[in-house]
Scaffold this motif. Structure first.
Motif, PDB file in Angstrom:
ATOM      1  N   LYS A 326       0.806  -1.216   0.000  1.00 45.16           N
ATOM      2  CA  LYS A 326       0.000   0.000   0.000  1.00 45.16           C
ATOM      3  C   LYS A 326       0.848   1.281   0.000  1.00 45.16           C
ATOM      4  N   LYS A 327       1.987   1.248   0.652  1.00 43.05           N
ATOM      5  CA  LYS A 327       2.819   2.447   0.746  1.00 43.05           C
ATOM      6  C   LYS A 327       3.884   2.394  -0.338  1.00 43.05           C
ATOM      7  N   LYS A 328       3.703   3.228  -1.371  1.00 42.19           N
ATOM      8  CA  LYS A 328       4.616   3.226  -2.519  1.00 42.19           C
ATOM      9  C   LYS A 328       4.990   4.657  -2.891  1.00 42.19           C
ATOM     10  N   PRO A 329       6.210   4.854  -3.409  1.00 36.58           N
ATOM     11  CA  PRO A 329       6.609   6.191  -3.854  1.00 36.58           C
ATOM     12  C   PRO A 329       5.939   6.566  -5.163  1.00 36.58           C
ATOM     13  N   ARG A 330       5.850   7.863  -5.420  1.00 36.84           N
ATOM     14  CA  ARG A 330       5.291   8.366  -6.673  1.00 36.84           C
ATOM     15  C   ARG A 330       6.418   8.923  -7.535  1.00 36.84           C
ATOM     16  N   PHE A 331       6.355   8.618  -8.827  1.00 33.23           N
ATOM     17  CA  PHE A 331       7.313   9.144  -9.790  1.00 33.23           C
ATOM     18  C   PHE A 331       6.537   9.696 -10.975  1.00 33.23           C
ATOM     19  N   LEU A 332       6.888  10.917 -11.383  1.00 35.12           N
ATOM     20  CA  LEU A 332       6.251  11.542 -12.548  1.00 35.12           C
ATOM     21  C   LEU A 332       4.728  11.568 -12.416  1.00 35.12           C
ATOM     22  N   GLY A 333       4.249  11.775 -11.190  1.00 32.87           N
ATOM     23  CA  GLY A 333       2.815  11.904 -10.953  1.00 32.87           C
ATOM     24  C   GLY A 333       2.053  10.604 -10.892  1.00 32.87           C
ATOM     25  N   MET A 334       2.745   9.462 -10.786  1.00 32.15           N
ATOM     26  CA  MET A 334       2.059   8.166 -10.706  1.00 32.15           C
ATOM     27  C   MET A 334       2.865   7.222  -9.838  1.00 32.15           C
ATOM     28  N   GLY A 335       2.265   6.094  -9.479  1.00 34.44           N
ATOM     29  CA  GLY A 335       2.948   5.115  -8.660  1.00 34.44           C
ATOM     30  C   GLY A 335       4.047   4.398  -9.414  1.00 34.44           C
ATOM     31  N   LEU A 336       4.967   3.807  -8.662  1.00 29.45           N
ATOM     32  CA  LEU A 336       6.070   3.073  -9.279  1.00 29.45           C
ATOM     33  C   LEU A 336       5.545   1.904 -10.099  1.00 29.45           C
TER      34      LEU A 336
END
Length: 357
Positions: A326-336
């Motif tokens: 559930k806990k994921k970083p965001r890159f370029l405005g979306m999830g990994l």
């Protein structure tokens, strides 16, 4: 036939027909998501099941027509590549929809584990198809392959299991913005269209849905014919056309419904719409095999279709992992997870072109 008519038109006119019809499909698909949400509220049917059956069933109508028509004409490659190529493309739609979510990723929202089970069943069925293509299919009735029957039975069993499983306990999302915990939050929000559907009766909602389904079916068929005419005039291979241009044309309803669902905050319905559409792709093997008169259709799977199946398993597994973590970083405005799916989709286009050339 429509294909011959479009093929005789100048390319610019075919592109204009394709664009205009795509716009109609897009607007209809958007309203279909609002209809599904309103029906869910009125009847108490869960959003996951509405996405899995209602949205996925209607938005897959163009694929049904295309697949059956191609199989009936004896083009096993076009039918199979359209089905299997669409799996990767439709999964990539979730990555596009993820860009419309604010302050979180789309796979962090579902409160029930139903979408994870949907993804697991999809991986199971796609793996089964790959296995059948490797060992060969057997004829059980006329020219119908046993593999198509087994896959259809597993699909129907999966739907019953998912319906029963949906009544289970919720999962509690973690690390979501306060607004997102209270109600789905996205870039945009609900429009006046959604409010007007909320005041309509269930009977009216069903009639609106039937009209939208008919419109998507008709326009989706025109999209397919226009896409094939464009492919003929550009001299692209039929396998490449099936996994790219044709799959893109028939995936437009899924794109519009999924983005609309995300904008209204119905994230579980959006995910189930995509997984449900991909599951129905597997079910379409049965009618394709029934109309194909050259033996078991799964015995005609080529390298392009096999690669599409492998990539379909890969992108589904990535999203299943994303739903669990559930806990994921965001890159370029979306999830990994969404970013990885887009990268794989981009690779698939290059790979399909290389195999077809």
């Amino acid at each position: 036939e429509a294909v011959l008519l479009f093929s005789s038109l100048p390319l610019i006119w075919v592109i204009a027909i394709f664009t205009a019809t795509a716009a109609v499909v897009w607007l209809t698909g958007t309203r279909l998501s609002y209809l599904a949400d309103a029906i869910s509220e009125r009847t108490g049917v869960g959003r996951a099941f509405m996405g899995l059956i209602f949205l996925a069933g209607i938005t897959e109508l163009p694929e049904l027509v295309t697949t059956v028509y191609a199989a009936w004409k004896g083009s096993a490659a076009l039918a199979l590549n359209n089905m299997f190529g669409g799996i990767v493309m439709q999964t990539a739609i979730l990555a596009v929809a993820d860009a419309f979510v604010v302050h979180a990723v789309i796979t962090a929202f579902p409160r029930k584990p139903t979408p994870i089970l949907e993804g697991a069943f999809l991986i199971l069925l796609l793996s089964g198809i790959l296995t059948i293509t490797m060992i060969g299919d057997g004829i059980v009735l006329g020219h119908l392959g046993g593999g198509a029957l087994v896959l259809a039975v597993v699909y129907i069993s999966a739907i019953f299991i998912l319906k029963k499983f949906e009544g289970g306990s919720d999962w509690r999302p973690i690390d979501l913005p306060p607004k997102a915990r209270a109600k789905g939050h996205s870039k945009g929000g609900q429009s006046g269209t959604a409010n007007s559907f909320n005041s309509a009766s269930v009977r009216s909602l069903i009639l609106y849905s039937a009209f939208a389904a008919t419109l998507i079916l008709v326009c989706g068929t025109i999209l397919v014919e226009a896409a094939e005419a464009i492919a003929v005039q550009s001299s692209l291979g039929r396998s490449f056309v099936g996994v790219t241009l044709l799959a893109a044309a028939t995936s437009l309803p899924e794109l519009s419904t999924t983005i609309a669902a995300v904008r209204m905050g119905a994230y579980t319905m959006a995910i189930s719409n995509i997984f449900g559409s991909n599951l129905i792709m597997v079910l379409l093997i049965l009618p394709a095999d029934l109309f194909y008169r050259g033996g078991a259709i799964l015995d005609h799977v080529d390298d392009t279709a096999r690669l599409a199946l492998v990539l379909g398993i890969l992108v589904t597994a990535i999203y299943v992992a994303g739903l669990l973590i559930k806990k994921k970083p965001r890159f370029l405005g979306m999830g990994l997870d969404s970013l990885l799916v887009l990268v794989i989709y981009g690779f698939s286009l290059f790979a399909f072109l290389r195999i077809s050339s």
